[in-house]
Design a protein around this motif. Structure first.
Motif, PDB file in Angstrom:
ATOM      1  N   SER A   1      22.455  44.999  34.766  1.00  0.00           N
ATOM      2  CA  SER A   1      20.858  45.487  35.252  1.00  0.00           C
ATOM      3  C   SER A   1      20.536  45.466  36.712  1.00  0.00           C
ATOM      4  CB  SER A   1      20.118  44.814  34.060  1.00  0.00           C
ATOM      5  OG  SER A   1      20.095  43.552  34.322  1.00  0.00           O
ATOM      6  N   LYS A   2      20.975  44.474  37.413  1.00  0.00           N
ATOM      7  CA  LYS A   2      20.647  44.108  38.750  1.00  0.00           C
ATOM      8  C   LYS A   2      21.831  44.903  39.515  1.00  0.00           C
ATOM      9  CE  LYS A   2      18.807  39.622  37.418  1.00  0.00           C
ATOM     10  NZ  LYS A   2      17.605  39.820  37.646  1.00  0.00           N
ATOM     11  N   GLY A   3      22.628  45.690  39.168  1.00  0.00           N
ATOM     12  CA  GLY A   3      23.755  46.264  40.025  1.00  0.00           C
ATOM     13  C   GLY A   3      24.776  45.466  40.544  1.00  0.00           C
ATOM     14  N   ILE A   4      25.046  44.325  39.688  1.00  0.00           N
ATOM     15  CA  ILE A   4      26.217  43.530  40.199  1.00  0.00           C
ATOM     16  C   ILE A   4      27.652  43.951  39.313  1.00  0.00           C
ATOM     17  CG2 ILE A   4      27.054  40.863  40.174  1.00  0.00           C
ATOM     18  CD1 ILE A   4      24.235  40.309  40.366  1.00  0.00           C
ATOM     19  N   GLY A   5      28.559  44.234  40.221  1.00  0.00           N
ATOM     20  CA  GLY A   5      29.703  44.470  39.562  1.00  0.00           C
ATOM     21  C   GLY A   5      30.594  43.428  39.258  1.00  0.00           C
ATOM     22  N   ILE A   6      31.415  43.367  38.244  1.00  0.00           N
ATOM     23  CA  ILE A   6      32.119  42.113  37.926  1.00  0.00           C
ATOM     24  C   ILE A   6      33.572  42.513  37.849  1.00  0.00           C
ATOM     25  CG2 ILE A   6      32.653  40.399  35.818  1.00  0.00           C
ATOM     26  CD1 ILE A   6      29.919  40.572  34.793  1.00  0.00           C
ATOM     27  N   VAL A   7      34.195  41.807  38.337  1.00  0.00           N
ATOM     28  CA  VAL A   7      35.838  41.996  38.872  1.00  0.00           C
ATOM     29  C   VAL A   7      36.541  40.634  38.284  1.00  0.00           C
ATOM     30  CG1 VAL A   7      37.692  42.379  40.326  1.00  0.00           C
ATOM     31  CG2 VAL A   7      35.498  43.450  40.894  1.00  0.00           C
ATOM     32  N   LEU A   8      37.481  40.937  37.328  1.00  0.00           N
ATOM     33  CA  LEU A   8      38.308  39.538  36.843  1.00  0.00           C
ATOM     34  C   LEU A   8      39.611  39.913  37.264  1.00  0.00           C
ATOM     35  CD1 LEU A   8      37.292  39.805  32.926  1.00  0.00           C
ATOM     36  CD2 LEU A   8      36.241  38.519  34.796  1.00  0.00           C
ATOM     37  N   ALA A   9      40.070  38.693  37.738  1.00  0.00           N
ATOM     38  CA  ALA A   9      41.658  38.397  38.313  1.00  0.00           C
ATOM     39  C   ALA A   9      42.017  37.261  37.667  1.00  0.00           C
ATOM     40  CB  ALA A   9      41.494  38.106  39.806  1.00  0.00           C
ATOM     41  N   LEU A  10      42.012  37.377  36.118  1.00  0.00           N
ATOM     42  CA  LEU A  10      42.658  36.242  35.504  1.00  0.00           C
ATOM     43  C   LEU A  10      44.127  35.942  35.466  1.00  0.00           C
ATOM     44  CD1 LEU A  10      40.175  36.467  32.539  1.00  0.00           C
ATOM     45  CD2 LEU A  10      39.808  35.403  34.880  1.00  0.00           C
ATOM     46  N   HIS A  11      44.703  34.841  35.234  1.00  0.00           N
ATOM     47  CA  HIS A  11      45.956  34.450  35.127  1.00  0.00           C
ATOM     48  C   HIS A  11      46.531  35.019  33.727  1.00  0.00           C
ATOM     49  CE1 HIS A  11      49.393  32.227  34.035  1.00  0.00           C
ATOM     50  NE2 HIS A  11      49.703  31.910  35.225  1.00  0.00           N
ATOM     51  N   PRO A  12      47.646  35.801  34.006  1.00  0.00           N
ATOM     52  CA  PRO A  12      48.278  36.661  32.871  1.00  0.00           C
ATOM     53  C   PRO A  12      48.688  35.817  31.758  1.00  0.00           C
ATOM     54  CG  PRO A  12      49.994  36.591  34.563  1.00  0.00           C
ATOM     55  CD  PRO A  12      48.558  36.007  35.082  1.00  0.00           C
ATOM     56  N   GLY A  13      48.196  35.894  30.333  1.00  0.00           N
ATOM     57  CA  GLY A  13      48.471  35.153  29.460  1.00  0.00           C
ATOM     58  C   GLY A  13      47.615  33.888  29.225  1.00  0.00           C
ATOM     59  N   PRO A  14      47.557  33.220  28.419  1.00  0.00           N
ATOM     60  CA  PRO A  14      46.716  31.942  28.092  1.00  0.00           C
ATOM     61  C   PRO A  14      46.873  30.918  29.301  1.00  0.00           C
ATOM     62  CG  PRO A  14      47.978  32.766  26.082  1.00  0.00           C
ATOM     63  CD  PRO A  14      48.502  33.381  26.943  1.00  0.00           C
ATOM     64  N   LEU A  15      46.178  30.219  29.523  1.00  0.00           N
ATOM     65  CA  LEU A  15      45.808  29.177  30.688  1.00  0.00           C
ATOM     66  C   LEU A  15      45.205  28.046  29.992  1.00  0.00           C
ATOM     67  CD1 LEU A  15      46.831  28.641  33.373  1.00  0.00           C
ATOM     68  CD2 LEU A  15      44.504  29.687  34.254  1.00  0.00           C
ATOM     69  N   PHE A  16      45.853  27.067  29.659  1.00  0.00           N
ATOM     70  CA  PHE A  16      45.256  25.974  29.019  1.00  0.00           C
ATOM     71  C   PHE A  16      44.790  24.706  29.772  1.00  0.00           C
ATOM     72  CE2 PHE A  16      47.624  28.207  25.616  1.00  0.00           C
ATOM     73  CZ  PHE A  16      46.710  28.306  24.601  1.00  0.00           C
ATOM     74  N   ALA A  17      43.698  24.296  29.719  1.00  0.00           N
ATOM     75  CA  ALA A  17      43.255  23.155  30.604  1.00  0.00           C
ATOM     76  C   ALA A  17      42.920  22.055  29.690  1.00  0.00           C
ATOM     77  CB  ALA A  17      41.928  23.445  31.339  1.00  0.00           C
TER      78      ALA A  17
END
Length: 514
Positions: free
Chosen positions: A385-401
């Motif tokens: 609604s505020k005109g903010i685009g979301i870009v994801l660059a996540l690690h492929p596959g599960p990433l457990f912490a």
């Protein structure tokens, strides 16, 4: 020394004692017209009192050196002492016992030559030996007195407890410091009323057996922490070490340090730490509630959509059923949409309730990518609604912490809300992009970066952002990022803020992988 000088006919007699293979001046007698003078010098220096070359010659050969006229003897006439004092008759007698040099006797007469007769050497050697033994015994006695004085001073110190013990359990003696610790009196020691085995609490007595074995084996007891009973029955925590007097290991000395104040301080520190943990948990929970207050409008917007979809799909299903003939296929599709929207609304409410739940932290394997996806669903509608685009660059596959899901979600949510609000407050005309990145750093830790294109950091290094009550928001509390830091560090991680060229800020946190 007076008898020796008079018997030999010497004007001066000097006795040098050997200590640790080093000679020192022990006594000097001078006989002249004014009488006899005896001195016992303190510094022990002898090189200026005798002809050094002659003394060293006698010590090197180990034999008596008898010089009838040193001033005329080519071996010694150039010695500074001989030349200065015009020494005539000289006798240097090394005193040896058990093949070791004990002393050296030096006699001189400056007036006459051939004063010292060969026949008197045996008597002179005996007198020199007696003089050396007398002075050595006096020195040993003085050293013994000095050691006893030092031990008594140590025994009287009121800082640490000192106990003389017997292996059968008796306390032979104790200083006042130890008596003050345990509440006993001097009469209790003298009457034999103190027994260190009986003063030991029952649960420590098995340890006492091991202590006795160690003393028998090694002659000493390494410092250990234990407890004693005071006379009034209360317990005294102590640090104690001991050593035996001799190889029989029947008696010895123990050093006892009172740990009462230290233990009390440790208990207070533990209580304060426990209280701080409780306050931290309360503050973190409060912060979550405040954050949810900001999110309430966004959540209402998200929940309205599936609820509206439920109503629309249900009405459509009723219409299809009321048709003549009923359209069963269309009704099934409408009911499927009802189920889908219902599940979506339930999922939103479950995630919100989980974030607000007050529960103890529990380290587990948490998929950071799943946490990011779930948390983004709470802010995605507001960002759009505020005109903010979301870009994801996540690690492929599960990433457990290795972390706790709810607290990790709180960190991500705080950072996402801060990024959205920073870009919303920024002047128009700049691109608005929220980029979320996850991966592993070179050390194998899980790393998450949340980058925005807002106005940037308030300071160059961004460290102030994580200080408690520091905020740039008009209505901010200044605790969100401080709590984020404490959560991340509690799991053994790190968090920092960096510039995001050409515009904006990057908040990065790392936590151990699981």
């Amino acid at each position: 020394m007076q008898t020796l000088a008079q018997h030999a006919g010497a004007a001066r007699a000097v006795l040098l004692l050997s200590r640790d293979d080093t000679l020192s001046l022990a006594a000097e007698v001078t006989i002249d017209g004014e009488g006899t003078r005896v001195s016992l010098p303190d510094d022990g220096k002898w090189s200026a009192a005798v002809p050094e070359g002659l003394i060293r010659f006698a010590l090197r050969t180990g034999e008596t050196v008898l010089v009838d006229d040193a001033a005329a003897d080519s071996r010694f006439q150039h010695d500074p002492h001989v030349a200065l004092h015009r020494v005539r008759s000289v006798l240097c007698l090394p005193v040896v016992a058990h093949a070791r040099l004990k002393a050296a006797l030096y006699l001189e007469n400056n007036l006459m030559a051939r004063v010292f007769a060969q026949a008197r050497l045996d008597l002179l050697e005996l007198l020199a030996t007696l003089a050396a033994l007398s002075l050595e015994n006096a020195r040993l006695y003085a050293d013994l007195q000095n050691r006893e004085y030092r031990l008594r001073r140590l025994f009287e110190v009121d800082v640490i407890g000192i106990v003389l013990w017997d292996l059968d359990g008796r306390l032979l003696d104790a200083n006042q410091a130890f008596l003050n610790m345990v509440g006993y009196s001097r009469e209790d020691v003298e009457n034999g009323a103190m027994n260190w085995f009986e003063m030991t609490p029952p649960e420590w007595r098995d340890q006492v057996v091991l202590e006795m074995d160690e003393i028998r084996r090694t002659g000493a007891l390494r410092p250990i922490e234990k407890e004693y009973f005071r006379k009034d029955g209360t317990r005294l925590p102590v640090l104690m070490g001991a050593t035996a007097f001799d190889e029989s290991v029947q008696q010895g000395i123990a050093i006892v340090l009172d740990l009462s104040q230290q233990k009390q301080a440790e208990a207070r520190a533990l209580a304060i730490e426990r209280r701080n943990r409780m306050l931290h948990a309360e503050l973190a929970h409060t912060n979550r509630l405040v954050t949810m207050g900001h999110l309430s409008a966004w959540i209402a917007h998200d929940v309205k959509q599936p609820l509206a979809g439920l109503v629309t799909s249900a009405n459509a299903g009723l219409r299809w059923l009321a048709a003549n003939p009923p359209n069963i296929e269309a009704t099934v599709r409408a009911l499927e949409r009802v189920m889908r929207d219902s599940a979506r609304a339930t999922d939103i409410l479950d995630r919100t309730r989980a974030l607000m739940r007050k529960a103890p932290a529990r380290v587990e394997a948490v998929d950071i990518n799943a946490v990011i996806d779930q948390t983004l669903s709470l802010v995605a509608a507001e960002a759009d609604s505020k005109g903010i685009g979301i870009v994801l660059a996540l690690h492929p596959g599960p990433l457990f912490a290795a972390a706790e899901r709810t607290q990790l979600q709180q960190v991500v949510l705080n950072l996402l809300i801060n990024a959205v609000e920073a870009m919303d407050a920024d002047a128009a005309g700049h691109p608005r992009e929220l980029r979320v990145v996850s991966g592993l750093d070179p050390m194998g830790r899980v790393v998450v970066e949340i980058r925005d294109t807002g106005p940037g950091l308030p300071t160059a290094d961004g460290k102030d952002c994580f200080e408690a009550f520091f905020t740039t928001k008009p209505r901010g509390l200044g605790v969100g990022l401080a709590i984020c830091r404490s959560i991340v560090e509690a799991f053994g991680g790190q968090i920092c803020a960096l510039p995001n060229p050409p515009r904006g800020a990057t908040f990065r946190f790392l936590v151990p992988a699981r």
